[in-house]
Motif scaffolding. Structure first.
Motif, PDB file in Angstrom:
ATOM      1  N   GLU A  87      15.016 -18.076 -48.092  1.00  0.00           N
ATOM      2  CA  GLU A  87      14.737 -19.146 -49.019  1.00  0.00           C
ATOM      3  C   GLU A  87      13.053 -18.414 -49.089  1.00  0.00           C
ATOM      4  O   GLU A  87      12.760 -18.858 -50.145  1.00  0.00           O
ATOM      5  CB  GLU A  87      15.217 -19.995 -49.216  1.00  0.00           C
ATOM      6  N   TRP A  88      12.471 -18.961 -48.160  1.00  0.00           N
ATOM      7  CA  TRP A  88      10.720 -18.513 -48.338  1.00  0.00           C
ATOM      8  C   TRP A  88       9.698 -17.656 -49.346  1.00  0.00           C
ATOM      9  O   TRP A  88       9.728 -17.154 -50.326  1.00  0.00           O
ATOM     10  CB  TRP A  88       9.723 -18.668 -46.901  1.00  0.00           C
TER      11      TRP A  88
ATOM     12  N   ASN B 109      13.474 -17.167 -42.444  1.00  0.00           N
ATOM     13  CA  ASN B 109      13.391 -17.913 -43.765  1.00  0.00           C
ATOM     14  C   ASN B 109      13.733 -17.244 -45.331  1.00  0.00           C
ATOM     15  O   ASN B 109      12.404 -17.028 -45.359  1.00  0.00           O
ATOM     16  CB  ASN B 109      12.089 -18.864 -43.350  1.00  0.00           C
TER      17      ASN B 109
ATOM     18  N   ASP C   8       5.168 -24.156 -48.131  1.00  0.00           N
ATOM     19  CA  ASP C   8       5.260 -23.440 -49.547  1.00  0.00           C
ATOM     20  C   ASP C   8       3.987 -21.903 -49.606  1.00  0.00           C
ATOM     21  O   ASP C   8       3.267 -22.720 -49.223  1.00  0.00           O
ATOM     22  CB  ASP C   8       5.616 -24.352 -50.423  1.00  0.00           C
TER      23      ASP C   8
ATOM     24  N   ARG D  65      11.854 -17.814 -53.271  1.00  0.00           N
ATOM     25  CA  ARG D  65      10.699 -18.357 -53.748  1.00  0.00           C
ATOM     26  C   ARG D  65       9.736 -17.752 -53.992  1.00  0.00           C
ATOM     27  O   ARG D  65       9.002 -17.531 -55.418  1.00  0.00           O
ATOM     28  CB  ARG D  65      10.510 -19.494 -53.107  1.00  0.00           C
ATOM     29  N   CYS D  66       9.279 -17.163 -52.836  1.00  0.00           N
ATOM     30  CA  CYS D  66       7.253 -15.987 -52.909  1.00  0.00           C
ATOM     31  C   CYS D  66       7.755 -14.861 -54.500  1.00  0.00           C
ATOM     32  O   CYS D  66       7.195 -14.420 -55.502  1.00  0.00           O
ATOM     33  CB  CYS D  66       7.230 -15.605 -51.756  1.00  0.00           C
TER      34      CYS D  66
ATOM     35  N   THR E 248       4.298 -20.504 -52.728  1.00  0.00           N
ATOM     36  CA  THR E 248       4.960 -20.213 -54.477  1.00  0.00           C
ATOM     37  C   THR E 248       3.392 -20.562 -55.521  1.00  0.00           C
ATOM     38  O   THR E 248       3.301 -19.168 -56.041  1.00  0.00           O
ATOM     39  CB  THR E 248       6.779 -20.975 -54.655  1.00  0.00           C
TER      40      THR E 248
ATOM     41  N   ALA F 240       8.468 -13.022 -43.867  1.00  0.00           N
ATOM     42  CA  ALA F 240       9.950 -13.740 -44.101  1.00  0.00           C
ATOM     43  C   ALA F 240      10.220 -13.289 -42.857  1.00  0.00           C
ATOM     44  O   ALA F 240      10.199 -14.607 -41.641  1.00  0.00           O
ATOM     45  CB  ALA F 240      10.367 -14.150 -44.816  1.00  0.00           C
TER      46      ALA F 240
ATOM     47  N   HIS G 267       0.937 -20.017 -43.095  1.00  0.00           N
ATOM     48  CA  HIS G 267       2.070 -20.999 -44.420  1.00  0.00           C
ATOM     49  C   HIS G 267       3.148 -20.657 -43.485  1.00  0.00           C
ATOM     50  O   HIS G 267       3.533 -21.962 -43.699  1.00  0.00           O
ATOM     51  CB  HIS G 267       1.673 -20.154 -45.715  1.00  0.00           C
ATOM     52  N   LEU G 268       4.173 -19.733 -43.328  1.00  0.00           N
ATOM     53  CA  LEU G 268       5.389 -19.324 -43.085  1.00  0.00           C
ATOM     54  C   LEU G 268       5.228 -20.660 -41.595  1.00  0.00           C
ATOM     55  O   LEU G 268       6.093 -20.972 -41.537  1.00  0.00           O
ATOM     56  CB  LEU G 268       5.960 -18.526 -42.512  1.00  0.00           C
TER      57      LEU G 268
END
Length: 485
Positions: free
Chosen positions: A421-422, A419, A275, A425-426, A277, A412, A269-270
């Motif tokens: 922010e990734w 990242n 995303d 959010r997770c 989440t 991340a 996904h990264l």
């Protein structure tokens, strides 16, 4: 005279299977057997990924048990050994008391042939020069399809065999004719997959007592928790030092062949800029379901002030040890200690902390996601370096939560460019998913959660410094964040 090539993976089990009442190797032959194998084991054992005593020489071996799973008079024979590897101990911590820990006990499955076929050449341990197996080749039996099939047959037909005992769930159907293959990538154990139907985990470094990887899935199955593959069969070995604390040797469970590893899924996904989440939220729900079922199946308790203070003291001690080993931690040590001091204050200012049985080593690699988006949790063994007693001790559920939060951060940080922010959010989605099932958001326990996440990050720094220096920047970034918040 050369031997015929090894049977193919689909070769059926030979008809002449020794009875389940076959005896162990007689005591008078045990010393000669071990003496003949010791020169080979001195070279081979320290090279195995699951050997825990790397960096220290093996002084000697002692035999705990020896059992012929397939008579050694035939070819191939299958020898099951439990051996202790005696090594010089590292210096004990200053002020420590008590006897040194016992030598590590390892489970070995050795194939024995007069001549090894080319197809098994890579599994060779060595040629025995003297003793009862003189002139025979000894090799890793799990690489031999014929012997791997025999092991499944032992589990299919439960009962005693020398010092071993094989058990099976009464309603479980273990089919015959399933082709075995060794599953790679593991470090602390070894696994065989049978026809994409079952997976057999062989525990290599052994501790007396019920292994949580068997104990907890059995308890969860009784509660009807579908998040964990139900044990199908297992086997144990007698402990000559304590008959009430046998060794858990192996565990057979369904193989989730279409499931995706959570760590690899997150990295994909990264890499694709997607995303994660929804997946993190669902994983939080799955974690809470497991915790709820464990609390229903096994005793829970409350940690009073003395227990919580001891927990904080242990975390502080681990930080002090890590600082001595990794000087890069020194500037951050005061900030990290604040997390443990806050936990210590919590014990006197707030309500008692609830504790129960938990996974103990939860991260993305311990979760599998099927095609319907449902998560399963696996590998309840806990941290292999710790004793069974420590791993079976009730703990706050936020220990597992902290481990998963650190795993999102690891994923991340592994991706380039980083990242953050990734990961944030997770982390939020995971906690929200957990709260949707449990009724309690882990973030409402900030002192406890921060202490456990800090303790985990300190552990990661020490591990990476010792084993993967190139990865040290990953936990050090978390250390910097935790020390300044």
């Amino acid at each position: 005279m050369s031997e015929a090539p090894s049977a193919s993976p689909h070769t059926p089990l030979p008809a002449a299977v020794p009875p389940l009442t076959a005896p162990s190797v007689p005591p008078h032959a045990s010393s000669a057997l071990l003496a003949s194998l010791a020169p080979l084991l001195h070279e081979w054992l320290p090279r195995q990924r699951w050997f825990a005593g790397k960096g220290r020489p093996v002084d000697r071996f002692t035999l705990v048990s020896a059992t012929e799973l397939m008579p050694l008079t035939g070819s191939p024979g299958l020898l099951h050994l439990l051996v202790r590897a005696h090594q010089p101990q590292t210096a004990p911590p200053s002020g420590s008391r008590g006897a040194p820990p016992p030598a590590d006990c390892y489970q070995l499955l050795l194939g024995v042939r007069r001549s090894l076929p080319t197809s098994l050449a890579s599994s060779l341990i060595g040629q025995v020069q003297d003793g009862p197996l003189s002139g025979h080749s000894v090799y890793e039996a799990m690489e031999d399809p014929r012997l791997a099939t025999l092991l499944l047959e032992r589990l299919r037909v439960p009962g005693p065999l020398g010092s071993l005992r094989f058990e099976k769930e009464p309603k479980a159907d273990v089919q015959t004719g399933l082709a075995p293959r060794v599953l790679g990538l593991e470090q602390s154990n070894s696994s065989l997959v049978y026809g994409d139907t079952f997976i057999l985990k062989i525990f290599r470094r052994l501790h007396p007592g019920a292994n949580p990887d068997l104990e907890l899935p059995l308890a969860l199955a009784q509660e009807g928790c579908a998040r964990v593959p139900e044990p199908v069969a297992w086997f144990e070995g007698a402990n000559p030092d304590d008959p009430y604390e046998p060794y858990t040797l192996g565990l057979l469970q369904p193989f989730l062949r279409e499931a995706q590893d959570g760590w690899q899924l997150a990295l994909r996904h990264l890499a694709d800029g997607r995303d994660f989440t929804d997946e993190a939220h669902a994983l939080g729900r799955a974690t809470a379901e497991v915790h709820t079922a464990l609390a229903a199946a096994l005793p829970t308790l409350s940690l009073g002030r003395p227990q919580t203070e001891l927990l904080a003291d242990q975390m502080t001690d681990r930080l002090d040890t890590a600082v001595q080993a990794v000087p890069a931690l020194l500037p951050y040590a005061p900030g990290l200690r604040r997390a443990f001091d806050a936990l210590r204050r919590l014990s006197s200012a707030g309500p008692a902390v609830s504790a129960q049985r938990v996974h103990g080593d939860l991260h993305l690699g311990q979760a599998l996601r099927n095609g319907d988006g449902e998560w399963s949790v696996i590998d309840f063994e806990g941290e292999p370096a710790k004793s069974i007693t420590e791993r079976r001790r009730p703990q706050p559920v936020v220990r597992d939560v902290a481990g998963m939060l650190r795993s999102f951060d690891y994923a991340a940080r592994t991706n380039q460019p980083w990242n953050p922010e990734w990961a944030q959010r997770c982390r939020a989605a995971y906690c929200e998913g957990y709260a949707a099932v449990s009724g309690t958001d882990p973030r409402t326990m900030p002192e406890l959660l921060r202490a456990y996440e800090t303790d985990k990050a300190v552990y990661e720094v020490l591990y990476e410094a010792r084993h993967r220096p190139d990865w040290l920047a990953v936990p050090m970034a978390a250390v910097q964040r935790l020390a300044t918040t």
